[in-house]
Structures are given as structure tokens and as C-alpha cells.
Design a protein around this motif. Structure first.
Motif, PDB file in Angstrom:
ATOM      1  N   UNK A 117      15.531   5.747  22.372  1.00  0.00           N
ATOM      2  CA  UNK A 117      15.613   7.193  22.142  1.00  0.00           C
ATOM      3  C   UNK A 117      16.810   7.523  21.259  1.00  0.00           C
ATOM      4  N   UNK A 118      17.936   6.841  21.489  1.00  0.00           N
ATOM      5  CA  UNK A 118      19.115   7.093  20.660  1.00  0.00           C
ATOM      6  C   UNK A 118      18.876   6.694  19.213  1.00  0.00           C
ATOM      7  N   UNK A 119      18.191   5.577  18.994  1.00  0.00           N
ATOM      8  CA  UNK A 119      17.923   5.167  17.614  1.00  0.00           C
ATOM      9  C   UNK A 119      16.956   6.121  16.922  1.00  0.00           C
ATOM     10  N   UNK A 120      15.970   6.622  17.652  1.00  0.00           N
ATOM     11  CA  UNK A 120      15.043   7.589  17.083  1.00  0.00           C
ATOM     12  C   UNK A 120      15.780   8.879  16.762  1.00  0.00           C
ATOM     13  N   UNK A 121      16.647   9.315  17.680  1.00  0.00           N
ATOM     14  CA  UNK A 121      17.422  10.551  17.443  1.00  0.00           C
ATOM     15  C   UNK A 121      18.340  10.385  16.236  1.00  0.00           C
ATOM     16  N   UNK A 122      18.966   9.207  16.102  1.00  0.00           N
ATOM     17  CA  UNK A 122      19.844   8.971  14.959  1.00  0.00           C
ATOM     18  C   UNK A 122      19.045   8.979  13.653  1.00  0.00           C
ATOM     19  N   UNK A 123      17.844   8.425  13.681  1.00  0.00           N
ATOM     20  CA  UNK A 123      17.013   8.429  12.485  1.00  0.00           C
ATOM     21  C   UNK A 123      16.585   9.838  12.104  1.00  0.00           C
ATOM     22  N   UNK A 124      16.268  10.646  13.111  1.00  0.00           N
ATOM     23  CA  UNK A 124      15.874  12.032  12.829  1.00  0.00           C
ATOM     24  C   UNK A 124      17.064  12.819  12.295  1.00  0.00           C
ATOM     25  N   UNK A 125      18.246  12.619  12.876  1.00  0.00           N
ATOM     26  CA  UNK A 125      19.434  13.316  12.385  1.00  0.00           C
ATOM     27  C   UNK A 125      19.775  12.901  10.960  1.00  0.00           C
ATOM     28  N   UNK A 126      19.533  11.624  10.642  1.00  0.00           N
ATOM     29  CA  UNK A 126      19.838  11.135   9.296  1.00  0.00           C
ATOM     30  C   UNK A 126      18.935  11.736   8.252  1.00  0.00           C
TER      31      UNK A 126
END
Length: 128
Positions: A117-126
Motif C-alpha cells: 500500500x505504501x509503494x502504491x501510495x508513493x507511486x500515486x503521489x509521484x
């Protein structure tokens, strides 16, 4: 004459039959909606109960009583398999094995879920 007979058949009995079928289907749909709402409320209540239980220190102490020995055992097996200590670490007894498997899956599953979930959130924020 034939058109009058067809008009009477489609407006009278056939219309009543089709209307009763529609009402029957609507009633079944409503029953399924009610059942779905009950199940959703039950799941939400269970989640709230578990969240409240996890706020207690007793929960974490009891959980640690089971998780710490399983963690030490798993760590010993990992170290033995990597460094070949030949410790001859035995498998857990069959009565404990299902619980240990569940604890290991919960620990690593929750960690993997949070990392995902953190990696998906980081990708969306990027992207933004």
C-alpha cells in the motif's frame, strides 16, 4: 376478431402473469439487499470489535506470548538453513503447527500488505 382476442389475452391474463413475475423478482432482489446490508453491518461490527480489542495491552501481551517463540523458532531455522549450523532444529508439533503458520502469515502478510500500500501510495503521489 383475432386481433380483439389477442388484445384481450395480452391485456388481461398475460399482463397479470408478467406483473406478478416482476413483483416476485423485485421481492427477491429486496431480500438479497436486506441480507447484504445485514452481512455488511456484521462485518463492520466485527472490524470495530477487533480494532477495540487491539487497543488493549492484554491483547498484545497474549499475542507476544505466542508470536515471540514462533519468531525465535523461525529465525533459528532461517539461520540454520543459511549458515548450515547443523542445529537439527525440528519442526513444530502438529498441534501447534496450524497456529504458528497463522501467526507467521499474519506477521508477514500484514507487513507485505502495508509495504504494498505504501509503494502504491508513493507511486500515486509521484504522478501528481
Amino acid at each position: 376478431m383475432l386481433s380483439l382476442l389477442l388484445k384481450w389475452a395480452t391485456n388481461g391474463p398475460l399482463d397479470r402473469i408478467l406483473t406478478s413475475l416482476d413483483k416476485s423478482i423485485d421481492n427477491e432482489t429486496e431480500r438479497q439487499k436486506v441480507a447484504g446490508d445485514v452481512i455488511a453491518k456484521y462485518i463492520a461490527t466485527e472490524a470495530e470489535t477487533r480494532a477495540a480489542a487491539m487497543q488493549s495491552r492484554v491483547f498484545w501481551c497474549v499475542w507476544a506470548l505466542f508470536a515471540a517463540p514462533v519468531g525465535f523458532w523461525l529465525g533459528a531455522i532461517c539461520l540454520d538453513s543459511v549458515f548450515l549450523f547443523s542445529g537439527h532444529i525440528t519442526d513444530l508439533p502438529p498441534s501447534v503447527k496450524p497456529y504458528a503458520t497463522q501467526i507467521i502469515a499474519a506477521v508477514f502478510g500484514s507487513g507485505a500488505g502495508v509495504a504494498g500500500i505504501q509503494s502504491i501510495a508513493a507511486a500515486i503521489r509521484g504522478r501528481r
